[in-house]
Design a protein around this motif. Structure first.
Motif, PDB file in Angstrom:
ATOM      1  N   THR A 178     -22.252  42.910 -24.479  1.00 25.26           N
ATOM      2  CA  THR A 178     -23.408  43.748 -24.137  1.00 25.26           C
ATOM      3  C   THR A 178     -23.471  45.063 -24.915  1.00 25.26           C
ATOM      4  O   THR A 178     -24.522  45.693 -24.950  1.00 25.26           O
ATOM      5  N   GLY A 179     -22.366  45.486 -25.519  1.00 26.50           N
ATOM      6  CA  GLY A 179     -22.323  46.825 -26.091  1.00 26.50           C
ATOM      7  C   GLY A 179     -22.451  46.931 -27.593  1.00 26.50           C
ATOM      8  O   GLY A 179     -22.491  48.044 -28.139  1.00 26.50           O
ATOM      9  N   CYS A 180     -22.507  45.824 -28.280  1.00 30.37           N
ATOM     10  CA  CYS A 180     -22.478  45.874 -29.746  1.00 30.37           C
ATOM     11  C   CYS A 180     -23.827  45.585 -30.393  1.00 30.37           C
ATOM     12  O   CYS A 180     -24.112  46.096 -31.476  1.00 30.37           O
ATOM     13  N   GLY A 181     -24.609  44.749 -29.788  1.00 24.78           N
ATOM     14  CA  GLY A 181     -25.863  44.344 -30.403  1.00 24.78           C
ATOM     15  C   GLY A 181     -25.911  42.845 -30.583  1.00 24.78           C
ATOM     16  O   GLY A 181     -25.223  42.090 -29.892  1.00 24.78           O
ATOM     17  N   TYR A 199      -5.813  43.478 -24.767  1.00 26.84           N
ATOM     18  CA  TYR A 199      -6.055  43.133 -23.373  1.00 26.84           C
ATOM     19  C   TYR A 199      -5.315  41.850 -23.014  1.00 26.84           C
ATOM     20  O   TYR A 199      -5.238  40.921 -23.822  1.00 26.84           O
ATOM     21  N   HIS A 200      -4.782  41.839 -21.788  1.00 31.13           N
ATOM     22  CA  HIS A 200      -3.976  40.701 -21.341  1.00 31.13           C
ATOM     23  C   HIS A 200      -4.392  40.317 -19.933  1.00 31.13           C
ATOM     24  O   HIS A 200      -4.466  41.166 -19.050  1.00 31.13           O
ATOM     25  N   GLY A 201      -4.679  39.037 -19.742  1.00 31.41           N
ATOM     26  CA  GLY A 201      -5.094  38.554 -18.438  1.00 31.41           C
ATOM     27  C   GLY A 201      -6.597  38.432 -18.348  1.00 31.41           C
ATOM     28  O   GLY A 201      -7.350  39.186 -18.977  1.00 31.41           O
ATOM     29  N   LEU A 202      -7.038  37.486 -17.530  1.00 32.10           N
ATOM     30  CA  LEU A 202      -8.455  37.155 -17.478  1.00 32.10           C
ATOM     31  C   LEU A 202      -9.311  38.339 -17.031  1.00 32.10           C
ATOM     32  O   LEU A 202     -10.398  38.571 -17.583  1.00 32.10           O
ATOM     33  N   GLU A 203      -8.831  39.115 -16.065  1.00 33.09           N
ATOM     34  CA  GLU A 203      -9.633  40.234 -15.569  1.00 33.09           C
ATOM     35  C   GLU A 203      -9.850  41.283 -16.648  1.00 33.09           C
ATOM     36  O   GLU A 203     -10.972  41.756 -16.857  1.00 33.09           O
ATOM     37  N   ALA A 204      -8.771  41.669 -17.338  1.00 21.89           N
ATOM     38  CA  ALA A 204      -8.889  42.693 -18.378  1.00 21.89           C
ATOM     39  C   ALA A 204      -9.717  42.202 -19.555  1.00 21.89           C
ATOM     40  O   ALA A 204     -10.556  42.936 -20.098  1.00 21.89           O
ATOM     41  N   VAL A 205      -9.505  40.974 -19.969  1.00 24.64           N
ATOM     42  CA  VAL A 205     -10.256  40.426 -21.102  1.00 24.64           C
ATOM     43  C   VAL A 205     -11.732  40.284 -20.746  1.00 24.64           C
ATOM     44  O   VAL A 205     -12.614  40.595 -21.562  1.00 24.64           O
ATOM     45  N   ALA A 206     -12.024  39.830 -19.520  1.00 30.19           N
ATOM     46  CA  ALA A 206     -13.417  39.695 -19.104  1.00 30.19           C
ATOM     47  C   ALA A 206     -14.101  41.053 -19.058  1.00 30.19           C
ATOM     48  O   ALA A 206     -15.276  41.183 -19.451  1.00 30.19           O
ATOM     49  N   ASP A 207     -13.396  42.087 -18.597  1.00 31.26           N
ATOM     50  CA  ASP A 207     -13.976  43.428 -18.561  1.00 31.26           C
ATOM     51  C   ASP A 207     -14.284  43.920 -19.972  1.00 31.26           C
ATOM     52  O   ASP A 207     -15.375  44.440 -20.232  1.00 31.26           O
ATOM     53  N   PHE A 208     -13.332  43.712 -20.890  1.00 33.18           N
ATOM     54  CA  PHE A 208     -13.572  44.110 -22.280  1.00 33.18           C
ATOM     55  C   PHE A 208     -14.732  43.326 -22.868  1.00 33.18           C
ATOM     56  O   PHE A 208     -15.645  43.898 -23.500  1.00 33.18           O
ATOM     57  N   ALA A 209     -14.732  42.001 -22.692  1.00 34.55           N
ATOM     58  CA  ALA A 209     -15.774  41.168 -23.281  1.00 34.55           C
ATOM     59  C   ALA A 209     -17.150  41.571 -22.769  1.00 34.55           C
ATOM     60  O   ALA A 209     -18.107  41.665 -23.540  1.00 34.55           O
ATOM     61  N   MET A 210     -17.246  41.828 -21.471  1.00 29.74           N
ATOM     62  CA  MET A 210     -18.546  42.161 -20.894  1.00 29.74           C
ATOM     63  C   MET A 210     -19.043  43.514 -21.378  1.00 29.74           C
ATOM     64  O   MET A 210     -20.227  43.688 -21.691  1.00 29.74           O
ATOM     65  N   ARG A 211     -18.172  44.483 -21.481  1.00 27.25           N
ATOM     66  CA  ARG A 211     -18.589  45.849 -21.806  1.00 27.25           C
ATOM     67  C   ARG A 211     -18.730  46.093 -23.307  1.00 27.25           C
ATOM     68  O   ARG A 211     -19.444  47.017 -23.712  1.00 27.25           O
ATOM     69  N   VAL A 212     -18.044  45.307 -24.136  1.00 26.99           N
ATOM     70  CA  VAL A 212     -18.094  45.584 -25.577  1.00 26.99           C
ATOM     71  C   VAL A 212     -18.833  44.471 -26.339  1.00 26.99           C
ATOM     72  O   VAL A 212     -20.022  44.615 -26.626  1.00 26.99           O
ATOM     73  N   PRO A 213     -18.214  43.338 -26.684  1.00 24.36           N
ATOM     74  CA  PRO A 213     -18.938  42.412 -27.561  1.00 24.36           C
ATOM     75  C   PRO A 213     -20.162  41.753 -26.923  1.00 24.36           C
ATOM     76  O   PRO A 213     -21.140  41.463 -27.616  1.00 24.36           O
TER      77      PRO A 213
END
Length: 351
Positions: free
Chosen positions: A284-287, A268-282
């Protein structure tokens, strides 16, 4: 005694035929051979890592190189230093491995970044991935007076990744000249080629590395930011993950931040894409997460442990290497897998 001064004392002793350990080692004394090579082991291992891009491959290459050196010690006539001879053996061992295995990569080398989080991304097992390096034993200065790079600069992720865009001979020539301070003539002897060929390889290698490595090294950035602030950034990153705090995470990042997770291909590159990944995976989505600070590739890093119900513990998950630009995180490289933890001396689990 530092690694550098130890190496120099070994070199000085090894240049004379009267060196008692050298004479004993030539006579088959394994303990004497160990005493000769032990002060050089750490820097030789770092050289193998730079060449091969994997701490595990560096372990194997160094073991193989020292076995070759032990078996061929009778051929070392003491005309040069023991250090240069061992680097010759180690470099040739690594070149054999490079020829057999090829170069290592990061996700950014394989394709374009993803705009949105890729959930359930499967690891790519057919790619030779670059790995992290536990740098606790490295010194801060150069290994030789003429070396261009400091020891820690020469294991920074950007530099090692750039090396793996070079053919093996160019990679070896650049490391031997710029990092280790050998002359072109010495390198020609070590690589069984001509000085002209070495200079040509150096010119090509420098062009490629200059294109891929930032002019400001992480060592310079870390010195400017200061240890206290670096620790605060690492703690802030860890706390944001543990609390699932997207705002706190975003506040730590540059606008053009990247996040990659070898062996996953998506990045992921750029604040928007990284923030989307961070929010959806590590976040809230992992535990549930726990973390320990560490250091990798001369850079601040965070070891992540993920809760596992079956084990009733937090299990080793990833080594996250942080690349800073000023006081913000410009790159996060998360090396996934518990196998990365052992070289760092980190536990496999946390209660």
């Amino acid at each position: 005694m530092s690694d550098v001064s130890s190496a120099r004392s070994v070199n000085t002793a090894a240049e004379g035929a009267e060196d008692p350990d050298l004479a004993l080692a030539r006579g088959g004394d394994g303990g004497a051979f160990t005493r000769l090579v032990e002060p050089l082991r750490r820097e030789l291992h770092a050289h193998c890592y730079r060449m091969l891009g994997s701490a595990h491959d560096a372990d194997d290459a160094l073991q193989d190189a020292l076995l070759r050196a032990w078996r061929g010690l009778a051929r070392f006539e003491g005309r040069g230093s023991l250090r240069s001879w061992l680097y010759t053996v180690a470099t040739r061992t690594c070149l054999d491995s490079v020829e057999a295995r090829g170069r290592r990569a990061l996700p950014v080398d394989l394709g374009p970044s993803s705009d949105r989080a890729v959930v359930g991304d499967a690891p790519l097992v057919d790619v030779a991935w670059l790995g992290p390096y536990a740098d606790a034993g490295l010194g801060d200065g150069p290994l030789a007076p003429d070396a261009r790079y400091e020891q820690r600069e020469a294991v920074e992720l950007a530099f090692v990744a750039a090396l793996h865009h070079l053919p093996g001979n160019q990679r070896a020539a650049l490391l031997l000249f710029e990092v280790l301070g050998f002359s072109a003539a010495e390198i020609a002897t070590m690589m069984d080629t001509s000085t002209t060929s070495v200079n040509s390889a150096l010119a090509r290698a420098r062009r490629i590395v200059a294109e891929k490595v930032p002019s400001r090294t992480q060592q310079r950035t870390l010195r400017e930011v200061g240890d206290t602030r670096v620790r605060e950034i690492v703690a802030g990153f860890s706390t944001a993950l543990e609390r699932g705090d997207a705002d706190a995470m975003v506040a730590l990042l540059t606008e053009d931040v990247t996040w990659s997770m070898p062996p996953l291909a998506s990045w992921y590159h750029g604040l928007e894409a990284v923030a989307d990944f961070a929010m959806r995976v590590p976040l809230t989505g992992c535990g549930s997460w726990r973390h320990l600070p560490t250091s990798a590739n001369g850079q601040p890093a965070v070891s992540c442990y993920l809760w596992n119900d079956d084990a009733g513990a937090y299990l080793a998950w990833s080594i996250n290497v942080l690349t800073l630009r000023g006081e913000r995180i410009a790159e996060i490289t998360s090396f996934l897998g518990p196998d990365h933890f052992t070289p760092f001396g980190l536990p496999a689990s946390l209660p």
